[in-house]
Every structure is written in structure tokens, then in C-alpha cells.
Design an enzyme around this catalytic site. Structure first.
Site, short mmCIF file in Angstrom:
data_model
loop_
_atom_site.label_atom_id
_atom_site.label_comp_id
_atom_site.label_asym_id
_atom_site.label_seq_id
_atom_site.Cartn_x
_atom_site.Cartn_y
_atom_site.Cartn_z
N PRO A 177 -0.50 4.52 -0.01
CA PRO A 177 -1.75 4.71 -0.73
C PRO A 177 -1.65 4.32 -2.20
O PRO A 177 -0.88 4.91 -2.95
CB PRO A 177 -2.05 6.20 -0.59
CG PRO A 177 -1.00 6.76 0.30
CD PRO A 177 0.11 5.77 0.39
N GLU A 178 -2.41 3.33 -2.59
CA GLU A 178 -2.57 2.97 -3.99
C GLU A 178 -4.02 3.28 -4.36
O GLU A 178 -4.71 3.95 -3.59
CB GLU A 178 -2.19 1.50 -4.21
CG GLU A 178 -0.74 1.21 -3.79
CD GLU A 178 -0.32 -0.24 -4.00
OE1 GLU A 178 -0.82 -0.88 -4.92
OE2 GLU A 178 0.51 -0.72 -3.21
N LYS B 66 -3.54 7.14 -8.69
CA LYS B 66 -3.23 7.58 -7.33
C LYS B 66 -3.30 9.10 -7.19
O LYS B 66 -3.00 9.63 -6.13
CB LYS B 66 -1.82 7.09 -6.94
CG LYS B 66 -1.65 5.58 -7.06
CD LYS B 66 -0.19 5.20 -6.93
CE LYS B 66 0.04 3.78 -7.41
NZ LYS B 66 1.48 3.45 -7.48
N ARG C 200 13.31 -2.70 -3.63
CA ARG C 200 12.21 -3.04 -2.73
C ARG C 200 12.01 -4.53 -2.78
O ARG C 200 12.95 -5.27 -3.00
CB ARG C 200 10.96 -2.25 -3.07
CG ARG C 200 10.55 -2.31 -4.51
CD ARG C 200 9.68 -1.14 -4.92
NE ARG C 200 10.47 0.09 -4.96
CZ ARG C 200 10.04 1.24 -5.41
NH1 ARG C 200 8.82 1.36 -5.84
NH2 ARG C 200 10.80 2.30 -5.45
#
Length: 297
Positions: A2-3, A61, A285
Site C-alpha cells: 500500500p502506497e 501512507k 530491494r
DNA sequence: GGAATAACCTGGATGC
DNA sequence: TGCATCCAGGTTATTC
């Protein structure tokens, strides 16, 4: 993951059901979902039970539900895999359900707000509200210049009318860090995560390792313009869902994954020039970029 | 104060 | 088939 667009979809979905409702009971099934509430579940329940929810607000967020009296709010961060779901009061437990709020709404009757989270990076808390230093509304969904203490250090997001664009440009041009790292710094601009950072940089044709101090004011304003376009398009399409990790309050997935140009498209042709999208390591990442359109300076 | 990095966590995908 | 390893990544604490 979720952004901003995903959290905004959740906020907008929750608002009609929770604003005006009163919290009648709370089930805490997993204490790890209260890592942002250090006083523990008993204190969390005591501060929330019987309270009325007056709004559904969001900055970046972070999501919060101000409580009657305007002194505190229920704060939520979804982390990597958190979900806030609206369910009937007697609905069976969701997989990875951590906390269930039982609410009573004057029009909609009894409902359950379920916080489910697979990876337990998300959490809830009851937190005090502080005055926003700039005097503007604390976030989307509220007109009051109040913000939870846990959100006070977070910058406004790029879609916030009170976002300080000039201040952002000045701050970025002081930094030697790569621009992607800067976009992910929630104290400079909030709401952007790995997906929308990659998409915005692809749209602006900027290499993610480009130093902030090497970018012109014009380039940074163009980047912010692309950030806003990407976020607004994602919002219009209900957010990005790769799997069941992100869903709206009704458990439905978003469609923006079909509109991605760079993120998650390793080896596929760049929609602009046809060169294969590259994936490079970044902070444990990945970054996704077009090696032709986004040349490193 | 800026910058970099580790840690937290679960489950799906992959390799052997 | 079963086991081990990798990977996803937002935030915070810690270190330099």
C-alpha cells in the site's frame, strides 16, 4: 504494497461507513498489530471503546480516524500487507486477522472493521492529535489542522494542496543522495513507495541514482508533475494489486498493475523506446528502469 | 543533520 | 516430494 493511492482508496471506502459511528467493542487477536501503541492492548481498548469517529483522514501512507473531542485519533499504517476491511459483525475471521473493531453507525447499523495483516509490518494505535504547524488541514479527509503525533514528522504528500513544493526543491538540491532514495524519504514528500518511485522516475526520464543536488529546479518540478500524474492515475484505477496483498475495504483488487511502465517489467520492452527494462539492486530491494530513456548522468 | 544499513515479518517462488 | 533459500519492501533504530 500500500502506497498513497492504495491507502486513499481504503480511506475513501471506510469514510461513509465509519464517520459518525461509535466503537462498541474491540477484539485484539495479535498484540503485534499494536506495535505503534506501546501501552498495550488493554490501554488501546480502554481509549477506544465507546468513542465516536468523526472523520477519516490520510497523509501519505498514514490513515487516522479522529475521535470525539478532537484530542486523539485511531491511527493506522498498513505496512507491507495490511488491510482494513468492512465486514458484517458476525463475519468469520479473515486469514491473518489481527484486530476487529465492532462499530455501530446511526444509518448503517452494526459493522465490523477488520485489520488483517500477513507480514505484521502494519499496526494500529490510539494517538494524540497535535496542531499542524502550517495551519492547513492535517490531511485529506479532514478540514481540521490536526495531525497525530506519529504522523507529525511526515511531510505532506504531492497531492496535498498545502504541499510545500518550493521547500521540497530546495531540500532535494542540498542532498547528495540518489533521487529515488530521496523520493522514498517520507520526511521530504510522503506517500511514495518503491512502485510509484520507479514509475515517476521512468516518466520523468531520470535515473534513480541521479544525485539530488545535480537536478535543476526545472527538472525537479517536472518530476513532481510526473509524480502527481502517476499517483492520480493509480488512484483512478483503484491502486496497484499484484496479488491479494492489497485490496480495498470490500476485498477487491485495483487495476493499476496493468498500467505500469517500469516496475515489475524486467526484460519487457520499454513502452517508449523498446529497450528491455532493467532491474538493479537498490537498498535490499530493486529498482526498475529503462537503460536508454533513463541514462545516468 | 545527513547518509547508510540492519532488523522486523510471512508466504510464494525457485532451486536442488 | 521435501527442504532450504531468496525475495517482496515501509518504517524505525542504530551507527558513522
Amino acid at each position: 504494497m500500500p502506497e498513497l493511492p492504495e491507502v486513499e482508496v481504503v480511506r475513501a471506502g471506510l469514510a461513509p461507513a465509519v464517520v459518525g459511528a461509535r466503537v462498541s467493542a474491540i477484539d485484539v487477536l495479535d498484540e503485534r498489530a499494536l506495535t505503534r501503541h506501546p501501552r498495550g492492548s488493554a490501554d488501546f481498548v480502554a481509549r477506544l471503546e465507546g468513542r465516536a469517529i468523526t472523520a477519516a483522514a490520510r497523509r501519505g501512507k498514514f490513515l487516522w480516524l479522529p475521535l470525539d473531542g478532537d484530542a486523539d485519533a485511531l491511527v493506522a499504517h498498513l505496512g507491507m500487507s495490511g488491510q482494513l476491511l468492512l465486514r458484517s459483525p458476525d463475519a468469520p475471521a479473515e486469514r491473518h486477522e489481527r484486530i476487529r473493531l465492532h462499530i455501530e453507525h446511526p444509518q448503517h447499523g452494526r459493522l465490523a472493521v477488520v485489520f488483517a495483516d500477513q507480514r505484521t509490518f502494519g499496526s494500529l494505535a490510539v494517538d494524540v492529535l497535535l496542531s499542524a504547524p502550517d495551519g492547513a488541514a492535517g490531511g485529506r479527509g479532514t478540514a481540521k489542522a490536526l495531525v497525530p503525533s506519529q504522523v507529525a514528522h511526515i511531510a505532506r504528500d504531492a497531492l496535498d494542496p498545502a504541499f510545500d513544493e518550493a521547500g521540497f526543491v530546495v531540500a532535494v538540491r542540498r542532498r547528495a543522495s540518489g533521487i529515488k532514495r530521496i523520493l522514498l524519504d517520507q520526511t521530504l514528500v510522503s506517500g511514495i513507495g518503491n512502485i510509484y518511485a520507479d514509475e515517476s522516475l521512468w516518466a520523468a526520464r531520470i535515473h534513480p541514482e541521479t544525485e539530488g543536488r545535480s537536478l535543476s529546479t526545472r527538472a525537479l518540478r517536472r518530476l513532481l508533475h510526473e509524480v502527481r500524474l502517476v499517483l492520480e492515475k493509480a488512484l483512478a484505477e483503484g491502486g496497484t494489486s499484484f496479488d491479494a496483498q492489497y485490496v480495498n475495504v470490500n476485498g477487491q483488487t485495483g487495476y493499476f498493475a496493468h498500467s505500469l511502465n517500469a516496475y515489475g517489467r524486467t526484460g519487457q520492452p520499454c513502452p517508449r523506446c523498446g529497450e528491455p527494462i532493467a532491474r538493479v539492486a537498490f537498498m535490499n530491494r530493486s529498482s526498475h528502469l529503462c537503460p536508454v530513456c533513463q541514462r545516468r548522468r
